[in-house]
Scaffold this motif. Structure first.
Motif, short mmCIF file in Angstrom:
data_model
loop_
_atom_site.label_atom_id
_atom_site.label_comp_id
_atom_site.label_asym_id
_atom_site.label_seq_id
_atom_site.Cartn_x
_atom_site.Cartn_y
_atom_site.Cartn_z
N THR A 1 0.86 -1.24 0.03
CA THR A 1 0.01 -0.18 0.03
C THR A 1 0.78 1.31 -0.01
OG1 THR A 1 -1.75 -1.26 1.28
CG2 THR A 1 -1.87 1.33 1.22
N GLU A 2 0.61 2.35 -0.87
CA GLU A 2 1.38 3.40 -1.06
C GLU A 2 0.48 4.58 -1.44
OE1 GLU A 2 4.67 4.46 -0.35
OE2 GLU A 2 3.33 6.18 -0.42
N PRO A 3 0.05 5.24 -0.34
CA PRO A 3 -1.37 6.23 -0.60
C PRO A 3 -0.81 7.35 -1.07
CG PRO A 3 -0.65 6.01 1.79
CD PRO A 3 -0.03 5.17 0.96
N ARG A 4 0.70 7.76 -1.30
CA ARG A 4 1.22 8.95 -1.76
C ARG A 4 1.99 8.63 -3.12
NH1 ARG A 4 3.35 11.90 3.96
NH2 ARG A 4 1.35 12.43 4.51
N GLY A 5 1.50 9.54 -4.08
CA GLY A 5 2.39 9.56 -5.09
C GLY A 5 3.35 10.70 -4.93
N ILE A 6 4.19 10.93 -6.13
CA ILE A 6 5.01 11.84 -6.27
C ILE A 6 4.40 13.32 -6.00
CG2 ILE A 6 6.77 13.29 -7.21
CD1 ILE A 6 7.37 10.74 -8.87
N PRO A 7 4.52 14.32 -5.08
CA PRO A 7 3.72 15.35 -4.75
C PRO A 7 3.91 16.51 -5.66
CG PRO A 7 5.38 15.34 -3.11
CD PRO A 7 5.60 14.21 -3.93
N ARG A 8 2.60 17.56 -5.87
CA ARG A 8 3.07 18.75 -6.45
C ARG A 8 3.51 19.63 -5.52
NH1 ARG A 8 -3.42 19.87 -6.62
NH2 ARG A 8 -3.69 20.16 -4.62
N ARG A 9 4.14 20.84 -5.68
CA ARG A 9 4.50 22.04 -4.87
C ARG A 9 3.23 22.10 -3.91
NH1 ARG A 9 7.05 27.69 -6.28
NH2 ARG A 9 6.22 28.83 -4.71
N PRO A 10 3.67 22.20 -2.62
CA PRO A 10 2.69 22.38 -1.55
C PRO A 10 1.75 23.36 -1.71
CG PRO A 10 4.69 22.72 -0.83
CD PRO A 10 5.18 22.30 -2.20
N THR A 11 0.44 23.18 -1.30
CA THR A 11 -0.53 24.15 -1.49
C THR A 11 -1.25 24.32 0.00
OG1 THR A 11 -2.33 22.23 -1.84
CG2 THR A 11 -0.93 23.49 -3.86
N GLY A 12 -0.69 23.74 1.11
CA GLY A 12 -1.22 24.02 2.51
C GLY A 12 -0.81 25.29 3.11
N PRO A 13 -1.09 25.67 4.37
CA PRO A 13 -0.84 26.80 4.97
C PRO A 13 0.67 26.97 5.17
CG PRO A 13 -2.29 25.28 6.38
CD PRO A 13 -1.93 24.58 5.08
N LEU A 14 0.85 28.36 5.12
CA LEU A 14 2.33 28.65 5.39
C LEU A 14 2.86 28.54 6.74
CD1 LEU A 14 2.23 32.17 3.52
CD2 LEU A 14 3.66 30.26 3.03
N LYS A 15 4.16 28.08 6.85
CA LYS A 15 4.75 28.03 8.10
C LYS A 15 4.36 29.20 9.08
CE LYS A 15 9.12 26.92 10.08
NZ LYS A 15 10.57 26.89 9.94
N ASN A 16 4.48 30.49 8.82
CA ASN A 16 4.29 31.36 9.34
C ASN A 16 3.10 32.26 8.66
OD1 ASN A 16 4.15 33.91 11.01
ND2 ASN A 16 6.17 34.71 10.27
N PRO A 17 1.85 31.86 9.31
CA PRO A 17 0.74 32.65 8.38
C PRO A 17 0.53 34.34 8.44
CG PRO A 17 -0.01 31.01 9.99
CD PRO A 17 1.35 31.30 10.44
N ALA A 18 1.47 34.75 9.35
CA ALA A 18 1.49 36.28 9.61
C ALA A 18 2.42 36.68 8.60
CB ALA A 18 2.17 36.57 11.06
N ASP A 19 3.25 35.96 7.92
CA ASP A 19 4.06 36.25 6.70
C ASP A 19 3.29 35.83 5.40
OD1 ASP A 19 5.86 36.86 4.82
OD2 ASP A 19 7.50 35.90 5.73
N PRO A 20 2.83 36.65 4.77
CA PRO A 20 2.10 36.07 3.44
C PRO A 20 2.98 35.79 2.54
CG PRO A 20 1.98 38.53 3.58
CD PRO A 20 2.70 38.30 4.55
N THR A 21 4.55 35.91 2.54
CA THR A 21 5.22 35.61 1.23
C THR A 21 5.89 34.13 1.49
OG1 THR A 21 5.90 37.93 1.48
CG2 THR A 21 7.37 36.54 0.00
N GLU A 22 5.82 33.28 0.46
CA GLU A 22 6.15 31.99 0.20
C GLU A 22 7.60 31.87 0.21
OE1 GLU A 22 3.96 29.67 -2.50
OE2 GLU A 22 4.88 27.80 -2.00
N SER A 23 8.43 31.32 0.81
CA SER A 23 9.97 31.39 0.63
C SER A 23 10.58 29.98 1.10
CB SER A 23 10.67 32.53 1.23
OG SER A 23 10.60 32.48 2.69
N ILE A 24 11.64 30.04 1.12
CA ILE A 24 12.36 28.87 1.74
C ILE A 24 12.40 29.08 3.11
CG2 ILE A 24 14.68 29.96 1.95
CD1 ILE A 24 16.10 27.31 0.84
N ASP A 25 12.32 30.06 3.96
CA ASP A 25 12.07 30.26 5.23
C ASP A 25 10.70 30.01 5.84
OD1 ASP A 25 14.85 30.57 5.77
OD2 ASP A 25 14.75 32.43 4.81
N ASN A 26 9.69 30.34 4.82
CA ASN A 26 8.18 30.30 5.08
C ASN A 26 7.60 29.35 4.17
OD1 ASN A 26 6.18 31.06 6.49
ND2 ASN A 26 5.54 32.86 5.46
#
Ligand SMILES: [Ca+2]
Ligand SMILES: [Ca+2]
Ligand SMILES: [Ca+2]
Ligand SMILES: [Ca+2]
Length: 378
Positions: free
Chosen positions: A325-350
């Motif tokens: 059983t392998e429920p996960r295929g190769i993913p796309r670029r993540p679309t979930g919440p940012l690590k720091n929601p207070a900073d709206p900029t997606e980056s290597i740190d966020n």
């Protein structure tokens, strides 16, 4: 990827040696005939064959007998009969667009090979005059269709076998033998340019068109760049064929209908490119599953594989002691919440986090083909 360069350099060196040796009264090498001219002659011969021969019999096991129409005979030619309508495929090779004729006696029930996969097939080869030059007598043998394999088959095989599908295997007999039913079966009529061309074989004169009847029993998927993604999964346009246009002898000016399947457009097709999207991270690295995602995680089994399979897979019922059983295929670029929601900029740190749908969404752009992921360092 430098292999080709060496190959061509060696080839040039070889030509240089041959031309030098001519000055020393060594036997001259005969230059190959012009491919376009030879194709005209071969096609005339093949069309004549198709108009003057008929299908005498096709057995329940798809063994075919072809014979010449006798003088005054009323049999319908291969060209004109309608039981197995004559088919053709345009094949570009050595700057010639060949119209390759073939008969489909049975399409097959399994999977179609890519033109670089290994196949298990039986065959009988003959010349247009009916001389059988080789046969496996209905017994399957293993062949690699890949043009650049150490022991590759003639070009025509790689172009026609992908039009057929494998068979359905039986349960192994007491002696381990597996038989196949509803396998692909057909006949291909190859111009010499897709056969042995100027280099005759034992019973095959140079420049001979070839007739092969064949049965396609099974196949093995291959991964020619060892990046964890099979060749057929690197066939981006899904047409069943991959080509390497660095081979300019075969493909000097490929027509628009031939696709390079090259994500980063660097001239190296994905199936031999170890960094498909050219982002500096190898595909092998990009599809490696993080260790914390292997096995049981929070009561959910995430599969034992180190690598994400292409798409989710279910447990194989025939191996009761292993859970595939392998429920996960190769993913796309993540679309979930940012690590720091207070900073709206997606980056290597966020970075964003992965959602379950990122691993399973149909048609998603997988991260090894997405040069915007992983996030680039600032
Ligand atoms: Ca691969
Ligand atoms: Ca393709
Ligand atoms: Ca590439
Ligand atoms: Ca990459």
């Amino acid at each position: 990827m430098n292999k080709f360069k060496y190959y061509f350099i060696l080839l040039l060196a070889g030509i240089a040696i041959v031309s030098c040796s001519k000055d020393h009264d060594d036997p001259e090498t005969v230059p190959l005939r012009d491919y376009k001219e030879q194709y005209k002659a071969d096609n005339d011969s093949i069309v004549k064959y198709l108009n003057t021969h008929y299908i005498k019999e096709v057995t329940a096991n798809f063994d075919i007998t072809i014979e010449k129409i006798p003088a005054g005979g009323t049999q319908t030619s291969i060209m004109n009969q309608t039981v197995y309508p004559l088919q053709s495929r345009d094949v570009y090779n050595h700057d010639v667009t060949y119209k390759v004729y073939y008969l489909s006696l049975n399409k097959g029930s399994g999977e179609a090979p890519l033109n670089s996969d290994r196949i298990f097939a039986s065959y009988t080869g003959s010349l247009l005059n009916g001389t059988v030059f080789d046969s496996s007598y209905g017994v399957g043998r293993s062949f690699e269709l890949y043009l650049y394999a150490a022991q590759s088959v003639i070009d025509g095989w790689g172009e026609i076998f992908p039009q057929f599908k494998t068979g359905t295997p039986s349960a192994p007999a007491a002696d381990g033998t597996i038989t196949y039913s509803d396998f692909g079966a057909g006949v291909m009529f190859l111009p010499s340019g897709l056969g042995y061309y100027g280099s005759g074989q034992d019973a095959i004169p140079a420049y001979s068109p070839l007739v092969f009847s064949f049965k396609l029993f099974s196949l093995q998927r291959l991964d020619h760049d060892f990046d964890g993604v099979f060749d057929y999964q690197e066939d981006l346009n899904g047409d069943g064929y991959i080509y390497d246009f660095r081979d300019t002898a075969r493909y000097p000016t490929p027509p628009a209908t031939m696709v390079a399947d090259d994500t980063d457009k660097d001239g190296v097709p994905d199936y031999v490119d170890t960094d498909d999207d050219g982002d500096g991270y190898s595909t092998y690295y990009e599809i490696t599953k993080p260790t914390e995602h292997i096995g049981w995680v929070n009561g959910v089994f995430n599969g034992a594989s180190t690598y994400y399979p292409w798409d989710p897979v279910i447990d194989n019922p025939s191996t009761p002691n292993t859970d595939e059983t392998e429920p996960r295929g190769i993913p796309r670029r993540p679309t979930g919440p940012l690590k720091n929601p207070a900073d709206p900029t997606e980056s290597i740190d966020n970075p964003k986090s992965f959602l379950p749908a990122d691993y399973t969404a149909a048609g998603r752009k997988r991260i090894h083909l997405d040069n915007t992921y992983p996030y680039q360092k600032k």
